[in-house]
Design a protein around this motif. Structure first.
Motif, PDB file in Angstrom:
ATOM      1  N   LEU A 136       0.699  -1.332  -0.051  1.00  0.00           N
ATOM      2  CA  LEU A 136      -0.053   0.118  -0.046  1.00  0.00           C
ATOM      3  C   LEU A 136       0.955   1.326   0.115  1.00  0.00           C
ATOM      4  O   LEU A 136       0.674   2.284  -0.794  1.00  0.00           O
ATOM      5  N   TYR A 139       2.221   1.686  -3.273  1.00  0.00           N
ATOM      6  CA  TYR A 139       1.045   1.939  -4.184  1.00  0.00           C
ATOM      7  C   TYR A 139       0.745   3.431  -4.051  1.00  0.00           C
ATOM      8  O   TYR A 139       0.587   4.217  -5.388  1.00  0.00           O
ATOM      9  N   PHE A 140       0.759   3.973  -2.946  1.00  0.00           N
ATOM     10  CA  PHE A 140       0.519   5.599  -2.817  1.00  0.00           C
ATOM     11  C   PHE A 140       1.443   6.167  -3.266  1.00  0.00           C
ATOM     12  O   PHE A 140       1.587   7.410  -3.821  1.00  0.00           O
ATOM     13  N   LEU A 143       1.013   6.580  -6.826  1.00  0.00           N
ATOM     14  CA  LEU A 143      -0.090   7.727  -7.263  1.00  0.00           C
ATOM     15  C   LEU A 143       0.222   9.109  -7.310  1.00  0.00           C
ATOM     16  O   LEU A 143      -0.125   9.804  -7.795  1.00  0.00           O
TER      17      LEU A 143
END
Length: 330
Positions: A136, A139-140, A143
């Motif tokens: 996670l 993942y961020f 982004l």
């Protein structure tokens, strides 16, 4: 919306290295040594594997320079063969990459949990929690945009290369004297023939080929590379050259330091090398470094796979939502 050209030669070279080097270099040599039975076949398998990978790399370098687009691994198959074939191949790649990311994250969590968690909490639940949290986090980071994720990737890959170079230095801290001469054994205990050697080499190359795989996904970044026609082939060649040199060197060190017979059944071969350099504290130092280095493999797959899905969205193989680009972070 046109993608912004953000990746440099160094960025893409580091992506190539991380796409290939996962945990295989710390596990595969044991299996290869067991199948090879003798050091000569062991070294030959890694050399041939590197040569074949380099030939493949030259092929993808040529393709990438001629067709530099985002999600190139999908678009090239789609243009050269048929969209259905491209869709099938890329779905296999995406699903297998997701499985690899999950597995690598859990392996990395195993190393980290032994350092940060008390003994009573070193169980599967906590390791999976660490793995999910790690995915996670990256993942961020992705982004935030390609620039942020590429810089993160560079740091993680440099750590990975530095770790392998450090482990290679174990050869200078006292090599193991080989006390048993390895003998090639056949099923019926007869003298081995060229056919026996060939079969053993073939079995070795199956494992070795997986350790050299992954560089093909580099062409997914073609549409975001500065001076793509020059940079893509150069980065693939530079990346593969680094990988082949590191693989050949560290496998030589494994044999030299651990001993070939012991290597066939050894566990935590990287930890053995680390203990030669750092002593009893070697495992703790290695565990943290391995965690960050394998996270480079996680991050690079989170970089690559969405670009294949983006290409599928552009051509209508997936819903159009997959082809949208955020105006701010792109």
């Amino acid at each position: 919306m046109q993608q912004k050209k953000q990746l440099s030669l160094f960025d893409l070279s580091m992506i190539v290295v991380s796409l290939v080097i996962g945990m295989g270099v710390f596990r595969t040599p044991v299996n290869v040594a067991a199948k090879a039975q003798i050091p000569e076949l062991f070294y030959l398998a890694w050399f041939i594997g590197g040569f074949v990978a380099f030939c493949g790399a030259l092929t993808y370098a040529e393709i990438g320079s001629r067709f530099p687009v985002t999600g190139g691994y999908y678009k090239i198959f789609s243009a050269a063969y048929h969209p259905s074939i491209a869709f099938a191949i890329n779905c296999i790649v995406i699903i297998s990459s997701a499985a690899s990311v999950a597995a690598i994250s859990i392996i990395g969590a195993e190393y980290l949990s032994k350092i940060i968690l008390p003994i009573d909490k070193q169980n599967e639940t906590y390791r999976v929690t660490i793995a999910i949290t790690t995915i996670l986090v990256f993942y961020f980071i992705n982004l935030l945009g390609l620039k942020a994720s590429a810089k993160t990737q560079n740091v993680l890959t440099v750590i990975k290369i530095g770790m392998i170079l450090t482990l290679i230095c174990a050869v200078f801290f006292g090599g193991k004297t080989q006390t048993i001469t390895p003998i090639f054994k056949t099923a019926n205990s007869t003298l081995p023939t060229w056919s026996d050697y060939g079969k053993a080499l073939g079995l070795c190359l199956i494992a070795v080929s997986f350790s050299y795989a992954g560089y093909a996904q580099t062409i997914n970044f073609g549409g975001e590379v500065k001076e793509a026609k020059k940079v893509i082939p150069r980065s693939i060649i530079i990346g593969l050259t680094i990988i082949v040199i590191l693989y050949l060197a560290i496998n030589y060190v494994y044999v030299k330091v651990i001993g070939f017979e012991e290597l066939k059944s050894a566990e935590s071969i990287a930890a053995i090398l680390a203990s030669k350099i750092f002593g009893p504290a070697g495992f703790n130092a290695l565990s943290v470094i391995i965690f960050f280095s394998v996270m480079g493999y996680v991050n690079v797959n989170l970089l690559s796979n969405p670009r294949a899905m983006f290409a599928m969205g552009e051509e209508g193989a997936l819903p159009k939502i997959f082809s949208r680009i955020n105006k701010k972070q792109r």
